[in-house]
Design an enzyme around this catalytic site. Structure first.
Site, PDB file in Angstrom:
ATOM      1  N   ASP B 373       0.796  -1.228   0.000  1.00 35.58           N
ATOM      2  CA  ASP B 373       0.000   0.000   0.000  1.00 35.58           C
ATOM      3  C   ASP B 373       0.833   1.283   0.000  1.00 35.58           C
ATOM      4  O   ASP B 373       0.376   2.320  -0.468  1.00 35.58           O
ATOM      5  CB  ASP B 373      -0.993  -0.011   1.175  1.00 35.58           C
ATOM      6  CG  ASP B 373      -2.314  -0.681   0.788  1.00 35.58           C
ATOM      7  OD1 ASP B 373      -2.530  -0.905  -0.427  1.00 35.58           O
ATOM      8  OD2 ASP B 373      -3.131  -0.974   1.682  1.00 35.58           O
ATOM      9  N   TYR B 461      -9.117   1.489   2.506  1.00 37.33           N
ATOM     10  CA  TYR B 461      -8.376   1.567   3.763  1.00 37.33           C
ATOM     11  C   TYR B 461      -7.985   3.005   4.072  1.00 37.33           C
ATOM     12  O   TYR B 461      -7.455   3.694   3.207  1.00 37.33           O
ATOM     13  CB  TYR B 461      -7.113   0.710   3.710  1.00 37.33           C
ATOM     14  CG  TYR B 461      -7.421  -0.759   3.589  1.00 37.33           C
ATOM     15  CD1 TYR B 461      -7.488  -1.557   4.711  1.00 37.33           C
ATOM     16  CD2 TYR B 461      -7.663  -1.342   2.348  1.00 37.33           C
ATOM     17  CE1 TYR B 461      -7.778  -2.903   4.616  1.00 37.33           C
ATOM     18  CE2 TYR B 461      -7.958  -2.692   2.244  1.00 37.33           C
ATOM     19  CZ  TYR B 461      -8.014  -3.464   3.379  1.00 37.33           C
ATOM     20  OH  TYR B 461      -8.311  -4.797   3.264  1.00 37.33           O
TER      21      TYR B 461
END
Lengths: 485, 485
Positions: B373, B461
């Site tokens: 990420d 997220y």
């Protein structure tokens, strides 16, 4: 946590919704206004961290007089409310006319607390109902024999009396803890040992150390305590000046020295230079003093209410009472279900059951150190008055404890518990749509929690006990040491 | 952390003490005054949690214009300061006259960031010294071939050029992430598959999903991405409406569909009813809205200073810069030793190196989900503008990021980082003498920390990254998910 009966749940939920329609009673107010600095138009904290003012001295809470709250006329509002001053006095009166106490010139009440009504009755009880019968549970030592009594305040009678049947011994009272410290000084052997080490007897600071249980003959049928001492010459930080190796075994009831262990003659008592930790003494350099005041502010006041010992905040409701052993007892914790709008029972009773501190050092002066810091010393008995702006923020509400001394007379532990809404600038929940999707959504819920706090000073340990309630339904129970937070 | 050379330490400590005598420059001011409610004489937070006002919409940061700060005229003050707008523009000019880019009609700059000077030079450099030569590190893709360049801004030249030698592929740019989402719509097979499920093509919300590396022939010499889609029909919470089983493999450079996997025909798309999480839509019951405003207030202002990217607070000093990949890079962290009064180096460089999210589900639509990420999506690229009073408290100072888009033009990530002093009403240190010893001592230090925060929204997220500095010398680095704080 408890398994719940559906019907009871539905009934209680309905009851509680009805109760919640009735207006709430006491809005907590900012107390301790006198310690605030409102000169600038802002009321700001004078946290010790920022101020060079010498800390205000506190009175020994055991000997405080009753203060701001009108505890004298207090009456219980809830079946789990702690004993009131009037109730403590009635317990004393009832006991004094009981044959057990009449026949003895002296006795020690090791514990006088509320005897909780049956859980089923408490769960059924609702505001407006007639009060449940009030009872006190008493642990008494009369002529060296322990008794556990139930005193019914309704009918002014002792309704239950068990003698010598309990395992173990009654816990120490504050008077016993303080009283045994004079005992070693009666021993010339002890006094010689101290002076031989160059310590003036007037400089002694001694502690009553619970001595564990090792099944030896000397321990049978006796309440024993060990006393070790420090020198407070030249510093308040006497823990830095241990008189190593001198341990005095004392019979607590007879106030007699039984044995003196003295094997540390070659260990010098440290000088204590530069050990004072007080802010007023510290020569901090300027860089560490640069912080400007910071304060949690609630211009419309706190969002919680305290009705006697019942606390309501956001989606939470619970009962809170000071206790001499556990410190804080939280009861009947309920959270409002956002779907049904009903309160759900999530915890009937929660408290610090024990804090066990085994030192695990086999040497003579250390092997016995297996302290039960809650059960032997009492988290409530050792609770210190919380220092406004230092122990709790400015938006805190304070609650006193009312306990019984060893002759049964009630006394106050002022500012024993504080309740406040905490906000650290943190995030409870967030979701933003990322730049990739190009949707205009950014949602954030700041994190605000309700904290119930007390601090117990058990000799050199400062235990900070926090019960923290989060709006997402989480309860956090934290015990932190004042030296390593 | 680093092992330190004694002489370097003594030299730097002395230098820093001298520097600290010079007055600090910029006192951070409360920004975003417009979102505060100062009607009542108090400036109080209008945290979304307490207000029924509809959240302000935010602009997509990738396309924001330059705002309040005068970034246009910014010049670097410290060797580790990020590239300025003027420097980004000069890099672009230098590259455009370089043979590699001159010869190509199109190219992609995957990364343009400061090339840090040698650590030894940085450690020697002190305020007032001539600036160290400024360099940019560039990763560029030209005609499908990757190049890593060093651009020397001092002499306006490319001083290093490595072609195709790096392992792996350049990271995705924001333009590539957004661009690939249009590719599946070119495929009639994809469109048929979507409409067969009853989803309108106009309601699609798609995501570029990094596809891992499995050593298959199709992956060789290609930058591949997988695209999966959701339906945003009837809700902004499109993650609740996945079009399960449809995965499109796309060549990111050629913008071509390579393969479509379609095995979820029997899985219905959920309705999305009651899935909207926005505060303005929620029908919260009254009980949850009872909280009064709460705010961290500092009537004399914050205690920290920000001079360009150099932050000083209490006993701390550090350099802070936004970074497209790591989000926040903290450098040259120093703490003042209370005994020597000198600053000690404790960390040369700290940042989020990676956040790896392997789903570990072997099915066709999930097996490849092994997201990096930070490294693949960029914590800085995905950073959201922090929402004042919701993401950070009212006493926060905000810092923008300046990054380069894929053609090298600089753009702003506004309010990307916030810095604030946090105070939750907690205790940093306490010691009180217990009732037993009867000494009048109660010492408490309230806990105040400095927090450096950013929030990256990587698809579903929300990562909240906090660097927290405590006065006791502890640095805490926290990465929290917005859904489970």
């Amino acid at each position: 946590m408890e398994a719940k009966n559906l019907w009871r749940f539905l009934f209680l939920s309905t009851v509680v919704v009805i109760i919640s329609l009735v207006s709430w009673l006491h809005l907590p107010s900012y107390s301790n206004k006198e310690v605030l600095n409102c000169d600038s138009g802002w009321c700001t904290s004078k946290n010790r961290f920022y101020s060079s003012a010498r800390p205000k001295e506190i009175k020994n809470p055991s000997f405080s007089s009753f203060s701001t709250h009108d505890h004298q006329s207090e009456i219980p509002k809830h079946p789990l409310d702690p004993l009131t001053i009037q109730e403590f006095n009635r317990v004393r009166t009832i006991l004094s006319s009981h044959p057990l106490f009449k026949s003895s010139s002296s006795y020690t009440l090791s514990s006088v607390v509320l005897e909780e009504p049956d859980k089923k009755l408490v769960l059924k009880w609702k505001k407006g109902d007639p009060p449940l019968p009030r009872k006190a549970s008493v642990v008494a030592a009369v002529k060296g024999v322990s008794h556990v009594l139930t005193v019914d305040l309704e009918i002014s009678q002792v309704t239950s009396l068990e003698t010598g049947s309990a395992s173990g011994y009654p816990t120490m009272t504050m008077e016993e803890m303080v009283g045994v410290l004079e005992v070693p000084l009666k021993s010339t052997e002890f006094n010689r040992s101290i002076t031989k080490r160059g310590v003036n007897l007037a400089d002694l600071a001694c502690l009553p150390l619970s001595s564990g249980w090792y099944g030896t003959p000397v321990e049978e049928n006796r309440r024993l305590i060990k006393v070790q001492c420090y020198s407070k010459e030249g510093t308040v930080n006497f823990y830095m000046k241990p008189i190593e190796g001198v341990t005095v075994l004392v019979d607590m009831d007879r106030r007699e020295v039984l044995a003196i262990s003295d094997d540390g003659q070659n260990i010098p008592v440290p000088s204590g230079a530069n050990t004072d930790y007080r802010y007023s003494i510290q020569k901090l350099n300027g860089e560490l003093r640069l912080l400007n005041p910071i304060s949690l502010e609630q211009p419309k006041g706190p969002s919680f209410t305290v009705d006697g010992h019942l606390v309501k905040w956001a989606n939470w409701e619970f009962h809170l009472r000071p206790d001499p052993r556990a410190g804080i007892i939280i009861s009947q914790v309920k959270v409002r279900d956002p779907d049904t709008l009903k309160l759900r029972n999530v915890m009937y009773k929660g408290f610090t059951s024990e804090l066990f501190v085994p030192y695990m050092d086999p040497t003579e002066g250390w092997y016995f150190k297996t302290y039960m810091d809650a059960g032997e010393y009492g988290f409530g008995l050792q609770a210190m008055p919380l220092d406004p702006l230092n122990d709790c923020p400015r938006n805190a509400y304070y609650m006193d404890g009312v306990f019984a001394s060893s002759d049964g007379t009630p006394y106050l532990q002022p500012n024993m518990i504080c309740i406040f809404e905490s906000y650290a600038g943190d995030i409870a929940w967030r979701h933003a749509e990322c730049p990739i999707t190009n949707l205009k959504v950014t949602e954030v819920r700041p994190k605000v929690t309700l904290v119930v706090r007390m601090a117990a000073a058990v000799a050199n340990y400062d235990y900070i006990v926090d019960w923290e309630f989060q709006t997402d339904g989480i309860i956090r129970s934290k015990v932190r040491d004042g030296n390593s937070v």
